[in-house]
Design a protein around this motif. Sequence first.
Motif, mmCIF file in Angstrom:
data_model
loop_
_atom_site.group_PDB
_atom_site.id
_atom_site.type_symbol
_atom_site.label_atom_id
_atom_site.label_comp_id
_atom_site.label_asym_id
_atom_site.label_seq_id
_atom_site.Cartn_x
_atom_site.Cartn_y
_atom_site.Cartn_z
ATOM 1 N N LEU A 160 0.805 -1.223 0.000
ATOM 2 C CA LEU A 160 0.000 0.000 0.000
ATOM 3 C C LEU A 160 0.841 1.278 0.000
ATOM 4 C CD1 LEU A 160 -2.821 -0.964 2.549
ATOM 5 C CD2 LEU A 160 -2.729 -1.341 0.070
ATOM 6 N N VAL A 161 2.011 1.216 0.624
ATOM 7 C CA VAL A 161 2.864 2.407 0.743
ATOM 8 C C VAL A 161 4.208 2.120 0.078
ATOM 9 C CG1 VAL A 161 4.003 4.001 2.329
ATOM 10 C CG2 VAL A 161 1.738 3.086 2.899
ATOM 11 N N TYR A 172 -10.466 13.230 -4.481
ATOM 12 C CA TYR A 172 -9.457 13.004 -5.527
ATOM 13 C C TYR A 172 -8.956 14.334 -6.086
ATOM 14 C CZ TYR A 172 -9.726 7.898 -6.202
ATOM 15 O OH TYR A 172 -9.612 6.540 -6.058
ATOM 16 N N ASN A 173 -9.878 15.245 -6.346
ATOM 17 C CA ASN A 173 -9.507 16.549 -6.903
ATOM 18 C C ASN A 173 -8.556 17.302 -5.990
ATOM 19 O OD1 ASN A 173 -10.432 17.284 -9.520
ATOM 20 N ND2 ASN A 173 -12.542 17.299 -8.789
ATOM 21 N N LYS A 174 -8.923 17.365 -4.715
ATOM 22 C CA LYS A 174 -8.096 18.106 -3.753
ATOM 23 C C LYS A 174 -6.751 17.426 -3.564
ATOM 24 C CE LYS A 174 -7.529 21.525 -0.905
ATOM 25 N NZ LYS A 174 -7.527 22.938 -1.385
ATOM 26 N N ALA A 175 -6.758 16.090 -3.491
ATOM 27 C CA ALA A 175 -5.504 15.352 -3.324
ATOM 28 C C ALA A 175 -4.565 15.614 -4.496
ATOM 29 C CB ALA A 175 -5.797 13.860 -3.193
ATOM 30 N N ARG A 176 -5.113 15.592 -5.695
ATOM 31 C CA ARG A 176 -4.288 15.859 -6.882
ATOM 32 C C ARG A 176 -3.760 17.285 -6.869
ATOM 33 N NH1 ARG A 176 -6.871 14.565 -12.669
ATOM 34 N NH2 ARG A 176 -8.234 16.261 -12.020
ATOM 35 N N GLU A 177 -4.612 18.212 -6.449
ATOM 36 C CA GLU A 177 -4.205 19.622 -6.355
ATOM 37 C C GLU A 177 -3.030 19.789 -5.392
ATOM 38 O OE1 GLU A 177 -6.091 23.409 -4.071
ATOM 39 O OE2 GLU A 177 -7.448 22.406 -5.479
ATOM 40 N N LEU A 178 -2.990 18.956 -4.338
ATOM 41 C CA LEU A 178 -1.924 19.026 -3.332
ATOM 42 C C LEU A 178 -0.703 18.190 -3.708
ATOM 43 C CD1 LEU A 178 -4.146 18.807 -0.112
ATOM 44 C CD2 LEU A 178 -2.988 20.835 -1.010
ATOM 45 N N GLY A 179 -0.737 17.586 -4.897
ATOM 46 C CA GLY A 179 0.408 16.824 -5.376
ATOM 47 C C GLY A 179 0.470 15.394 -4.888
ATOM 48 N N CYS A 180 -0.655 14.864 -4.411
ATOM 49 C CA CYS A 180 -0.693 13.484 -3.908
ATOM 50 C C CYS A 180 -0.898 12.499 -5.055
ATOM 51 C CB CYS A 180 -1.824 13.316 -2.889
ATOM 52 S SG CYS A 180 -1.656 14.359 -1.421
ATOM 53 N N ASN A 181 -0.380 11.297 -4.875
ATOM 54 C CA ASN A 181 -0.606 10.234 -5.859
ATOM 55 C C ASN A 181 -1.493 9.116 -5.308
ATOM 56 O OD1 ASN A 181 1.661 9.454 -4.138
ATOM 57 N ND2 ASN A 181 1.875 7.669 -5.475
ATOM 58 N N LYS A 182 -1.838 9.216 -3.999
ATOM 59 C CA LYS A 182 -2.719 8.230 -3.381
ATOM 60 C C LYS A 182 -3.663 8.908 -2.402
ATOM 61 C CE LYS A 182 0.448 4.253 -3.646
ATOM 62 N NZ LYS A 182 1.291 3.302 -2.887
ATOM 63 N N ASN A 203 -11.206 7.700 -13.018
ATOM 64 C CA ASN A 203 -11.448 9.070 -13.508
ATOM 65 C C ASN A 203 -10.287 10.028 -13.251
ATOM 66 O OD1 ASN A 203 -14.131 8.454 -14.380
ATOM 67 N ND2 ASN A 203 -14.813 8.590 -12.251
ATOM 68 N N PHE A 204 -9.347 9.614 -12.390
ATOM 69 C CA PHE A 204 -8.222 10.494 -12.065
ATOM 70 C C PHE A 204 -6.927 9.726 -12.338
ATOM 71 C CE2 PHE A 204 -11.818 12.040 -9.734
ATOM 72 C CZ PHE A 204 -11.699 13.424 -9.757
ATOM 73 N N GLU A 205 -6.406 9.924 -13.528
ATOM 74 C CA GLU A 205 -5.231 9.171 -13.971
ATOM 75 C C GLU A 205 -4.049 9.380 -13.026
ATOM 76 O OE1 GLU A 205 -2.470 8.624 -18.003
ATOM 77 O OE2 GLU A 205 -4.210 9.967 -18.019
ATOM 78 N N GLY A 206 -3.391 8.277 -12.685
ATOM 79 C CA GLY A 206 -2.224 8.349 -11.814
ATOM 80 C C GLY A 206 -2.538 8.324 -10.339
ATOM 81 N N MET A 207 -3.825 8.323 -9.982
ATOM 82 C CA MET A 207 -4.223 8.302 -8.578
ATOM 83 C C MET A 207 -4.629 6.886 -8.163
ATOM 84 S SD MET A 207 -3.988 11.339 -7.172
ATOM 85 C CE MET A 207 -5.131 11.317 -5.799
ATOM 86 N N THR A 208 -4.230 6.513 -6.955
ATOM 87 C CA THR A 208 -4.545 5.194 -6.406
ATOM 88 C C THR A 208 -5.256 5.352 -5.072
ATOM 89 O OG1 THR A 208 -2.589 4.208 -7.456
ATOM 90 C CG2 THR A 208 -3.559 3.003 -5.613
ATOM 91 N N LEU A 209 -6.264 4.530 -4.851
ATOM 92 C CA LEU A 209 -6.970 4.488 -3.568
ATOM 93 C C LEU A 209 -6.430 3.319 -2.761
ATOM 94 C CD1 LEU A 209 -10.790 4.796 -2.987
ATOM 95 C CD2 LEU A 209 -9.524 2.914 -1.968
ATOM 96 N N ILE A 210 -6.094 3.550 -1.486
ATOM 97 C CA ILE A 210 -5.624 2.478 -0.613
ATOM 98 C C ILE A 210 -6.488 2.414 0.646
ATOM 99 C CG2 ILE A 210 -3.249 2.608 -1.461
ATOM 100 C CD1 ILE A 210 -2.489 4.065 1.133
ATOM 101 N N ARG A 211 -6.534 1.202 1.240
ATOM 102 C CA ARG A 211 -7.331 0.990 2.454
ATOM 103 C C ARG A 211 -6.428 0.362 3.529
ATOM 104 N NH1 ARG A 211 -11.531 -0.499 -1.761
ATOM 105 N NH2 ARG A 211 -13.128 1.129 -1.543
ATOM 106 N N PRO A 212 -5.714 1.192 4.299
ATOM 107 C CA PRO A 212 -4.737 0.674 5.273
ATOM 108 C C PRO A 212 -5.348 -0.119 6.435
ATOM 109 C CG PRO A 212 -4.285 2.975 4.721
ATOM 110 C CD PRO A 212 -5.634 2.657 4.163
ATOM 111 N N LEU A 213 -6.646 0.052 6.709
ATOM 112 C CA LEU A 213 -7.286 -0.683 7.808
ATOM 113 C C LEU A 213 -7.885 -2.001 7.344
ATOM 114 C CD1 LEU A 213 -9.199 2.142 9.753
ATOM 115 C CD2 LEU A 213 -6.858 1.329 10.085
ATOM 116 N N TYR A 214 -7.513 -2.451 6.177
ATOM 117 C CA TYR A 214 -8.122 -3.617 5.529
ATOM 118 C C TYR A 214 -8.147 -4.850 6.429
ATOM 119 C CZ TYR A 214 -9.441 -6.245 1.283
ATOM 120 O OH TYR A 214 -10.107 -6.976 0.332
#
Length: 282
Positions: free
Chosen positions: A36-37, A132-142, A177-188
């Motif tokens: 995940l990380v 996703y939008n805000k995360a991308r705006e802040l330079g995040c990839n996940k 819908n957001f190329e290059g972005m990944t969703l993770i679930r650390p509490l899985y």
Amino acid sequence: MSRELEAHQLIERSIIKKYRKTLWNPFITAVKRYELVEEGDKIAVCISGGKDSMLMAKLMQQLQRHSDVPFELVFLVMDPGYNEINRRKIESNAELLHIPITIFETDIFAVANSTDQSPCYLCARMRRGHLYNKARELGCNKIALGHHFNDVIETTLIGMFYGSQLQGMLPKLHSTNFEGMTLIRPLYCVREDDIISWKRYNDLEFIQCACRFTENCTMCDNGGGGSKRQEVKQLIKRLSRDDPQIEKSIFNSLHAVCLDTMPGYKQGGEEHSFLERFKEKA
């Protein structure tokens, strides 16, 4: 004379000491097992204000401190139109836990509450898009969401019982819908009962249900009303009385699906039948 620990330090210690086997170890198991990380990640840890996302934030914070793999974190809080009590509760908890949150405003509740469509579906869809939008705006990839072990198995059973489909909840997935972005679930791999135990041990109070349709349960303790998910929760609890391993069995079954025995399945949105393989063998 030993230095007296501050509240957030005691809470952090409880994760590493008292709840090491039930919270920290399962969290690390998920991070490693599902990769995940990774080095160089910039992860938006999405905080709704509930117990799950707040614990996730502390776990990710601890991981960053002790990991040999360098990565960045942004603790992201989206305000979809919380009432003043909920907003203050999120801010005060973040301050108590020493989580440096970044808050941004949206009008999701107002939009969802004025639609003729299903407000819950629209709200969830809009929330994900804004995050996703805000995360991308802040330079995040996940982006990291707080779905836990019980969410995983309950979602599977809900799909079977009420959706006529057998599907799971992946520990990570690429955004469509957001190329290059990944969703993770650390509490899985973290169980909800252990999250509740940690919360109560540290005398913490988080918002439970901030939806404008159900504000009467805003500060309730692990409520849930009469939803299908709550019905499934109760079913699993009843089954667990006779077989304490039932939850683990459901979870493990998601990792051992035998497609050879399935009469039909979907992949990439396309439906397949066992007849395809049957005819090929013939």
